[in-house]
Design a protein around this motif. Sequence first.
Motif, PDB file in Angstrom:
ATOM      1  N   GLY A  95       0.813  -1.209   0.000  1.00 51.91           N
ATOM      2  CA  GLY A  95       0.000   0.000   0.000  1.00 51.91           C
ATOM      3  C   GLY A  95       0.844   1.255   0.000  1.00 51.91           C
ATOM      4  O   GLY A  95       0.575   2.209  -0.730  1.00 51.91           O
ATOM      5  N   LYS A  96       1.900   1.258   0.795  1.00 52.17           N
ATOM      6  CA  LYS A  96       2.783   2.421   0.862  1.00 52.17           C
ATOM      7  C   LYS A  96       3.476   2.631  -0.487  1.00 52.17           C
ATOM      8  O   LYS A  96       3.594   3.768  -0.957  1.00 52.17           O
TER       9      LYS A  96
ATOM     10  N   GLY B  66      -3.617   2.908  -2.791  1.00 49.17           N
ATOM     11  CA  GLY B  66      -2.493   2.591  -1.909  1.00 49.17           C
ATOM     12  C   GLY B  66      -2.813   2.905  -0.464  1.00 49.17           C
ATOM     13  O   GLY B  66      -2.489   2.125   0.440  1.00 49.17           O
ATOM     14  N   ARG B  67      -3.445   4.037  -0.222  1.00 47.78           N
ATOM     15  CA  ARG B  67      -3.834   4.404   1.143  1.00 47.78           C
ATOM     16  C   ARG B  67      -4.814   3.386   1.720  1.00 47.78           C
ATOM     17  O   ARG B  67      -4.706   2.991   2.882  1.00 47.78           O
TER      18      ARG B  67
ATOM     19  N   GLU C 279      -4.106  10.133  -8.865  1.00 54.05           N
ATOM     20  CA  GLU C 279      -4.850  10.207  -7.605  1.00 54.05           C
ATOM     21  C   GLU C 279      -5.558   8.894  -7.273  1.00 54.05           C
ATOM     22  O   GLU C 279      -5.659   8.512  -6.107  1.00 54.05           O
TER      23      GLU C 279
ATOM     24  N   THR D 187      -3.019   6.570  -5.778  1.00 49.01           N
ATOM     25  CA  THR D 187      -2.674   7.053  -4.439  1.00 49.01           C
ATOM     26  C   THR D 187      -3.739   6.632  -3.437  1.00 49.01           C
ATOM     27  O   THR D 187      -3.424   6.130  -2.357  1.00 49.01           O
ATOM     28  N   ALA D 188      -4.991   6.812  -3.790  1.00 47.53           N
ATOM     29  CA  ALA D 188      -6.101   6.434  -2.904  1.00 47.53           C
ATOM     30  C   ALA D 188      -6.137   4.925  -2.688  1.00 47.53           C
ATOM     31  O   ALA D 188      -6.377   4.451  -1.569  1.00 47.53           O
TER      32      ALA D 188
ATOM     33  N   ARG E 273       1.566   9.139  -6.130  1.00 46.58           N
ATOM     34  CA  ARG E 273       1.906  10.551  -5.938  1.00 46.58           C
ATOM     35  C   ARG E 273       2.963  11.005  -6.933  1.00 46.58           C
ATOM     36  O   ARG E 273       2.893  12.119  -7.453  1.00 46.58           O
TER      37      ARG E 273
ATOM     38  N   LYS F 169       2.373   1.699  -3.483  1.00 42.89           N
ATOM     39  CA  LYS F 169       1.364   2.174  -4.436  1.00 42.89           C
ATOM     40  C   LYS F 169       1.062   3.650  -4.220  1.00 42.89           C
ATOM     41  O   LYS F 169       0.927   4.418  -5.165  1.00 42.89           O
ATOM     42  N   GLU F 170       0.945   4.029  -2.960  1.00 44.26           N
ATOM     43  CA  GLU F 170       0.658   5.422  -2.632  1.00 44.26           C
ATOM     44  C   GLU F 170       1.797   6.332  -3.115  1.00 44.26           C
ATOM     45  O   GLU F 170       1.556   7.371  -3.723  1.00 44.26           O
ATOM     46  N   THR F 171       3.023   5.912  -2.884  1.00 41.85           N
ATOM     47  CA  THR F 171       4.189   6.696  -3.286  1.00 41.85           C
ATOM     48  C   THR F 171       4.275   6.820  -4.799  1.00 41.85           C
ATOM     49  O   THR F 171       4.504   7.915  -5.328  1.00 41.85           O
TER      50      THR F 171
ATOM     51  N   LYS G 232      -2.969   0.134   2.540  1.00 36.93           N
ATOM     52  CA  LYS G 232      -2.159   0.319   3.739  1.00 36.93           C
ATOM     53  C   LYS G 232      -3.043   0.290   4.982  1.00 36.93           C
ATOM     54  O   LYS G 232      -2.696  -0.333   5.990  1.00 36.93           O
TER      55      LYS G 232
END
Length: 57
Positions: free
Chosen positions: A16-17, A35-36, A29, A32-33, A24, A19-21, A39
């Motif tokens: 998740g981290k 990934g959040r 977006e 990013t969502a 970004r 994917k979020e990175t 996580k």
Amino acid sequence: MSSKEKGRAKAEQAKGKAKETVGRAVGNESMTAEGRAEKAKGDARQAKEKVKDVFKR
């Protein structure tokens, strides 16, 4: 915490981290969502296992 579930929680958190990175970095977006959310799912799984450990004592 069972080692299998602990490993699954850590893997979800790391995935998740990442994917979020990446989301970004490329300005995506949606990624990013996602990934959040992944996580957070890993965090919840880890918390659930910790609660189970507390009640096993």
